[in-house]
Design a protein around this motif. Sequence first.
Motif, PDB file in Angstrom:
ATOM      1  N   ARG A   2      -0.922  14.547  -1.715  1.00 51.70           N
ATOM      2  CA  ARG A   2      -0.548  13.873  -2.933  1.00 51.70           C
ATOM      3  C   ARG A   2      -0.723  14.770  -4.152  1.00 51.70           C
ATOM      4  NH1 ARG A   2      -3.222   8.099  -3.601  1.00 51.70           N
ATOM      5  NH2 ARG A   2      -4.998   9.455  -3.243  1.00 51.70           N
ATOM      6  N   THR A   3       0.265  14.749  -5.048  1.00 53.26           N
ATOM      7  CA  THR A   3       0.205  15.578  -6.250  1.00 53.26           C
ATOM      8  C   THR A   3      -0.745  14.966  -7.268  1.00 53.26           C
ATOM      9  OG1 THR A   3       2.510  16.226  -5.916  1.00 53.26           O
ATOM     10  CG2 THR A   3       1.565  16.590  -8.110  1.00 53.26           C
ATOM     11  N   ARG A   4      -1.609  15.787  -7.815  1.00 54.24           N
ATOM     12  CA  ARG A   4      -2.520  15.317  -8.862  1.00 54.24           C
ATOM     13  C   ARG A   4      -1.776  15.293 -10.187  1.00 54.24           C
ATOM     14  NH1 ARG A   4      -7.824  14.954  -7.964  1.00 54.24           N
ATOM     15  NH2 ARG A   4      -8.267  15.262 -10.169  1.00 54.24           N
ATOM     16  N   LEU A   5      -1.872  14.184 -10.868  1.00 52.49           N
ATOM     17  CA  LEU A   5      -1.195  14.024 -12.148  1.00 52.49           C
ATOM     18  C   LEU A   5      -2.227  13.845 -13.249  1.00 52.49           C
ATOM     19  CD1 LEU A   5       1.624  11.478 -11.147  1.00 52.49           C
ATOM     20  CD2 LEU A   5       1.788  13.969 -11.265  1.00 52.49           C
ATOM     21  N   SER A   6      -1.843  14.266 -14.450  1.00 49.87           N
ATOM     22  CA  SER A   6      -2.713  14.016 -15.595  1.00 49.87           C
ATOM     23  C   SER A   6      -2.707  12.512 -15.888  1.00 49.87           C
ATOM     24  CB  SER A   6      -2.202  14.778 -16.815  1.00 49.87           C
ATOM     25  OG  SER A   6      -0.969  14.235 -17.260  1.00 49.87           O
ATOM     26  N   THR A   7      -3.625  12.085 -16.725  1.00 50.16           N
ATOM     27  CA  THR A   7      -3.703  10.667 -17.078  1.00 50.16           C
ATOM     28  C   THR A   7      -2.383  10.165 -17.643  1.00 50.16           C
ATOM     29  OG1 THR A   7      -6.072  10.845 -17.540  1.00 50.16           O
ATOM     30  CG2 THR A   7      -4.898   8.979 -18.524  1.00 50.16           C
ATOM     31  N   GLN A   9       0.659  11.555 -17.293  1.00 51.06           N
ATOM     32  CA  GLN A   9       1.702  11.624 -16.265  1.00 51.06           C
ATOM     33  C   GLN A   9       1.606  10.446 -15.299  1.00 51.06           C
ATOM     34  OE1 GLN A   9       0.752  15.544 -14.754  1.00 51.06           O
ATOM     35  NE2 GLN A   9       2.570  16.452 -15.720  1.00 51.06           N
ATOM     36  N   ARG A  10       0.384  10.090 -14.918  1.00 52.65           N
ATOM     37  CA  ARG A  10       0.207   8.962 -14.010  1.00 52.65           C
ATOM     38  C   ARG A  10       0.647   7.664 -14.684  1.00 52.65           C
ATOM     39  NH1 ARG A  10       0.141   9.104  -8.955  1.00 52.65           N
ATOM     40  NH2 ARG A  10      -1.657  10.511  -8.811  1.00 52.65           N
ATOM     41  N   GLU A  12       2.872   7.311 -17.038  1.00 53.77           N
ATOM     42  CA  GLU A  12       4.337   7.317 -17.111  1.00 53.77           C
ATOM     43  C   GLU A  12       4.939   6.996 -15.752  1.00 53.77           C
ATOM     44  OE1 GLU A  12       6.631   7.803 -19.601  1.00 53.77           O
ATOM     45  OE2 GLU A  12       4.944   7.573 -20.974  1.00 53.77           O
ATOM     46  N   GLN A  13       4.333   7.532 -14.687  1.00 53.43           N
ATOM     47  CA  GLN A  13       4.830   7.257 -13.339  1.00 53.43           C
ATOM     48  C   GLN A  13       4.744   5.758 -13.030  1.00 53.43           C
ATOM     49  OE1 GLN A  13       2.210   7.933 -10.097  1.00 53.43           O
ATOM     50  NE2 GLN A  13       3.826   8.660  -8.708  1.00 53.43           N
TER      51      GLN A  13
END
Length: 205
Positions: A2-7, A9-10, A12-13
């Motif tokens: 799993r790709t780690r996303l910034s706060t 980015q997460r 927005e996802q």
Amino acid sequence: MRTRLSTEQRREQLLAIGAGLFAARPHDEVRIEEVAEIAQVSRGLLYHYFPTKKEFFAEILRTHRDRLLAMSEPDPSLPVAEQLRLGLDVYLEFARTHPDGYRIVHRSADDADREIREICAEGVYANAERILAVVGRVREVTPVTRLAVRGWLAFVAALILDWLDEPKISQDELRDLCVRTLFAAVDVAPSAVSGEVREGPHTGI
């Protein structure tokens, strides 16, 4: 893996996934847990960002509303007709590239929840005031003008929703149709727009 996303980015996802779900199905049929499953995150993490389904839905509305308002901010240095056309170009491009967000915002105006209705109403009010400021450069803004602009915005929203479902005309053709109907609604002749001289009511657009 799993790709780690910034706060951000997460967040927005999650909002993007939620927009897709709410646009495809009635509000009551969407489970917020579905978002966590699609994003492959824990329910706890999802609820950390958005404690309730209502707050999640409201944030989706605010995000798309504010993004569209920011993108379509008019340039007062441009002629009236160009401001209107460029604003509509941005509006239509946003609807085309973010159809889920656009559908949610404009289909939630009659939601039973007061907060949800107010989020949508604030966007309509902001858009109306922008357009009236531009129209005010070529004619007096009256209560009739204000009513006409609000009615035009409702017409355009319905038109775009139909266009997204069945794009039988080009984006440019749709924009030109919207511009023509706005001029007619506020009773301004296209010839008056080029000169940008304040005038009284016109007939025969």
